[in-house]
Design a protein around this motif. Structure first.
Motif, PDB file in Angstrom:
ATOM      1  N   GLY A 148     -54.020  40.836  24.856  1.00  0.00           N
ATOM      2  CA  GLY A 148     -54.523  40.175  26.045  1.00  0.00           C
ATOM      3  C   GLY A 148     -53.539  39.220  26.681  1.00  0.00           C
ATOM      4  N   ALA A 149     -52.288  39.261  26.246  1.00  0.00           N
ATOM      5  CA  ALA A 149     -51.242  38.426  26.833  1.00  0.00           C
ATOM      6  C   ALA A 149     -51.537  36.932  26.720  1.00  0.00           C
ATOM      7  CB  ALA A 149     -50.994  38.802  28.296  1.00  0.00           C
ATOM      8  N   LEU A 150     -52.327  36.555  25.699  1.00  0.00           N
ATOM      9  CA  LEU A 150     -52.559  35.125  25.454  1.00  0.00           C
ATOM     10  C   LEU A 150     -51.394  34.525  24.681  1.00  0.00           C
ATOM     11  CD1 LEU A 150     -56.321  35.080  24.435  1.00  0.00           C
ATOM     12  CD2 LEU A 150     -55.326  34.203  26.539  1.00  0.00           C
ATOM     13  N   ASP A 151     -50.602  35.402  24.067  1.00  0.00           N
ATOM     14  CA  ASP A 151     -49.453  34.961  23.278  1.00  0.00           C
ATOM     15  C   ASP A 151     -48.398  36.070  23.362  1.00  0.00           C
ATOM     16  OD1 ASP A 151     -47.932  33.440  21.590  1.00  0.00           O
ATOM     17  OD2 ASP A 151     -49.242  33.661  19.834  1.00  0.00           O
ATOM     18  N   ARG A 152     -47.159  35.711  23.043  1.00  0.00           N
ATOM     19  CA  ARG A 152     -46.085  36.710  23.101  1.00  0.00           C
ATOM     20  C   ARG A 152     -45.698  37.144  21.685  1.00  0.00           C
ATOM     21  NH1 ARG A 152     -43.431  36.933  28.201  1.00  0.00           N
ATOM     22  NH2 ARG A 152     -43.975  35.188  29.563  1.00  0.00           N
ATOM     23  N   PRO A 153     -45.342  38.438  21.522  1.00  0.00           N
ATOM     24  CA  PRO A 153     -44.912  38.900  20.197  1.00  0.00           C
ATOM     25  C   PRO A 153     -43.549  38.341  19.815  1.00  0.00           C
ATOM     26  CG  PRO A 153     -44.669  40.673  21.817  1.00  0.00           C
ATOM     27  CD  PRO A 153     -45.329  39.523  22.526  1.00  0.00           C
ATOM     28  N   THR A 154     -43.278  38.299  18.509  1.00  0.00           N
ATOM     29  CA  THR A 154     -41.938  37.946  18.035  1.00  0.00           C
ATOM     30  C   THR A 154     -40.979  39.082  18.371  1.00  0.00           C
ATOM     31  OG1 THR A 154     -43.009  36.752  16.239  1.00  0.00           O
ATOM     32  CG2 THR A 154     -40.654  37.164  15.997  1.00  0.00           C
ATOM     33  N   SER A 155     -41.430  40.311  18.191  1.00  0.00           N
ATOM     34  CA  SER A 155     -40.702  41.474  18.703  1.00  0.00           C
ATOM     35  C   SER A 155     -41.693  42.599  18.933  1.00  0.00           C
ATOM     36  CB  SER A 155     -39.600  41.913  17.737  1.00  0.00           C
ATOM     37  OG  SER A 155     -40.172  42.355  16.521  1.00  0.00           O
ATOM     38  N   GLY A 156     -41.243  43.624  19.666  1.00  0.00           N
ATOM     39  CA  GLY A 156     -42.127  44.727  20.018  1.00  0.00           C
ATOM     40  C   GLY A 156     -42.664  44.565  21.422  1.00  0.00           C
ATOM     41  N   GLN A 157     -43.408  45.561  21.843  1.00  0.00           N
ATOM     42  CA  GLN A 157     -43.852  45.593  23.243  1.00  0.00           C
ATOM     43  C   GLN A 157     -45.356  45.819  23.363  1.00  0.00           C
ATOM     44  OE1 GLN A 157     -41.183  48.888  23.801  1.00  0.00           O
ATOM     45  NE2 GLN A 157     -40.191  47.813  25.495  1.00  0.00           N
TER      46      GLN A 157
ATOM     47  N   SER B  32     -43.241  37.034  34.128  1.00  0.00           N
ATOM     48  CA  SER B  32     -43.114  35.576  34.032  1.00  0.00           C
ATOM     49  C   SER B  32     -44.466  34.983  33.614  1.00  0.00           C
ATOM     50  CB  SER B  32     -42.724  35.009  35.397  1.00  0.00           C
ATOM     51  OG  SER B  32     -43.814  35.169  36.286  1.00  0.00           O
ATOM     52  N   SER B  33     -44.469  33.705  33.264  1.00  0.00           N
ATOM     53  CA  SER B  33     -45.722  33.069  32.841  1.00  0.00           C
ATOM     54  C   SER B  33     -46.794  33.141  33.917  1.00  0.00           C
ATOM     55  CB  SER B  33     -45.488  31.606  32.484  1.00  0.00           C
ATOM     56  OG  SER B  33     -44.587  31.536  31.436  1.00  0.00           O
ATOM     57  N   SER B  34     -46.397  32.964  35.172  1.00  0.00           N
ATOM     58  CA  SER B  34     -47.425  32.997  36.221  1.00  0.00           C
ATOM     59  C   SER B  34     -47.914  34.419  36.468  1.00  0.00           C
ATOM     60  CB  SER B  34     -46.915  32.355  37.514  1.00  0.00           C
ATOM     61  OG  SER B  34     -45.790  33.061  37.973  1.00  0.00           O
ATOM     62  N   GLU B  35     -47.011  35.399  36.337  1.00  0.00           N
ATOM     63  CA  GLU B  35     -47.459  36.794  36.463  1.00  0.00           C
ATOM     64  C   GLU B  35     -48.411  37.168  35.326  1.00  0.00           C
ATOM     65  OE1 GLU B  35     -43.696  39.023  38.664  1.00  0.00           O
ATOM     66  OE2 GLU B  35     -43.555  38.548  36.529  1.00  0.00           O
ATOM     67  N   LEU B  36     -48.091  36.649  34.135  1.00  0.00           N
ATOM     68  CA  LEU B  36     -48.972  36.893  32.987  1.00  0.00           C
ATOM     69  C   LEU B  36     -50.355  36.299  33.212  1.00  0.00           C
ATOM     70  CD1 LEU B  36     -47.097  36.301  29.608  1.00  0.00           C
ATOM     71  CD2 LEU B  36     -48.108  38.396  30.476  1.00  0.00           C
ATOM     72  N   ALA B  37     -50.381  35.082  33.723  1.00  0.00           N
ATOM     73  CA  ALA B  37     -51.665  34.416  33.972  1.00  0.00           C
ATOM     74  C   ALA B  37     -52.487  35.220  34.969  1.00  0.00           C
ATOM     75  CB  ALA B  37     -51.438  32.993  34.483  1.00  0.00           C
ATOM     76  N   ALA B  38     -51.815  35.749  35.990  1.00  0.00           N
ATOM     77  CA  ALA B  38     -52.522  36.535  37.014  1.00  0.00           C
ATOM     78  C   ALA B  38     -53.039  37.842  36.403  1.00  0.00           C
ATOM     79  CB  ALA B  38     -51.593  36.823  38.186  1.00  0.00           C
ATOM     80  N   LEU B  39     -52.214  38.478  35.575  1.00  0.00           N
ATOM     81  CA  LEU B  39     -52.635  39.726  34.925  1.00  0.00           C
ATOM     82  C   LEU B  39     -53.859  39.493  34.046  1.00  0.00           C
ATOM     83  CD1 LEU B  39     -51.226  42.753  33.781  1.00  0.00           C
ATOM     84  CD2 LEU B  39     -51.413  41.313  31.784  1.00  0.00           C
ATOM     85  N   ARG B  40     -53.789  38.398  33.242  1.00  0.00           N
ATOM     86  CA  ARG B  40     -54.923  38.054  32.374  1.00  0.00           C
ATOM     87  C   ARG B  40     -56.186  37.845  33.189  1.00  0.00           C
ATOM     88  NH1 ARG B  40     -51.549  34.558  29.418  1.00  0.00           N
ATOM     89  NH2 ARG B  40     -52.162  32.862  30.775  1.00  0.00           N
TER      90      ARG B  40
END
Ligand SMILES: Nc1ncnc2c1ncn2[C@@H]1O[C@H](COP(=O)(O)OP(=O)(O)OP(=O)(O)O)[C@@H](O)[C@H]1O
Ligand SMILES: [Mg+2]
Length: 225
Positions: A56-65, A77-85
């Motif tokens: 849910g893009a609430l956090d970022r992985p250490t690695s992987g996609q 970016s953080s703001s794009e992530l917030a909009a996606l969420r």
């Protein structure tokens, strides 16, 4: 082929607190087709919520996609992530997380920060969502005047505020008695019928038995079966 709602490739997550490192996820690759009712199951502390937060893009992985509808979210970016969420994904948590001083209707409208609707339309939409979850008589009620099942249904209405395609729920009935659980599951079934992708973390075998896809997590990895 069915398009995918969510996909991960080689997801790792390591938490670090002081000198203590916890490898919560150790290489998780999965694919959840659109419109699927999917359950994530597994023992306590083995990485289910961590996986849900990354999906849910609430956090970022250490690695992987992580891919949401084919879009790799690590590149945003953080703001794009917030909009996606806000637009694509609705969250429901075990402990409802409603704002105590707001009414049911206000809790739902508060989630509409990315909406272009004006105030009256937002209020109207909030009432429609509360109708959908069977709370037509509780628009004005604050959380402390609602039962657990009713509060969780307000939380579901709030998760639907921006009409997301994907609903991620972390033990949505974990805190409810069996009657309230049945009410909440009926609401979730209805949303699945409408075409939403539903991903539920649960310890409840009856819920998992109804799922079209069951993802088993153990020691931060998927268990094949
Ligand atoms: N923010 C954090 N900081 C440090 N460690 C964390 C953090 N969140 C989770 N962990 C650790 O990562 C591991 C996986 O936790 P996670 O919450 O994903 O488990 P879970 O499968 O959801 O468990 P439960 O069924 O009890 O909710 C655990 O060892 C946990 O202690
Ligand atoms: Mg958890």
């Amino acid at each position: 082929m069915n398009k995918l709602a969510l996909r991960t490739e080689g997801l790792h997550k390591t938490y670090q607190r002081g000198r203590i490192k916890t490898q919560a996820l150790r290489g998780v690759s999965l694919a959840i087709p659109r419109g699927t009712f999917c359950c994530i199951v597994g023992p306590s502390g083995h990485g289910k919520s961590t996986l849900m937060h990354l999906l849910g893009a609430l956090d970022r992985p250490t690695s992987g996609q992580v891919f949401v509808e084919d879009q790799e979210i690590g590149k945003l970016s953080s703001s794009e992530l917030a909009a996606l969420r806000a637009r694509r994904i609705g969250f429901v948590f075990q402990f409802f997380n409603l704002l105590p001083t707001l009414s049911a209707q206000e809790n739902v409208t508060a989630a509409m920060m990315f909406s272009d609707k004006n105030k009256n339309n937002r209020a109207q939409r909030a009432r429609e969502l509360l109708d959908l979850v069977g709370l037509s008589d509780k628009y004005k009620a604050p959380p402390n005047e609602l039962s657990g099942g009713q509060q969780q249904r307000v939380a579901i209405a709030r998760a639907l505020a921006n009409d997301p395609d994907i609903l991620l729920m972390d033990e949505p009935t974990g805190n409810l008695d069996s009657e309230a659980e049945a009410e909440v599951m009926a609401t979730i079934d209805q949303l699945h019928q409408q075409g939403k992708t539903i991903v539920i973390v649960t310890h409840n075998n009856e819920i998992a038995a109804r799922a079209q896809q069951v993802i088993r997590v153990k020691d931060g990895r998927l268990v094949e079966f």
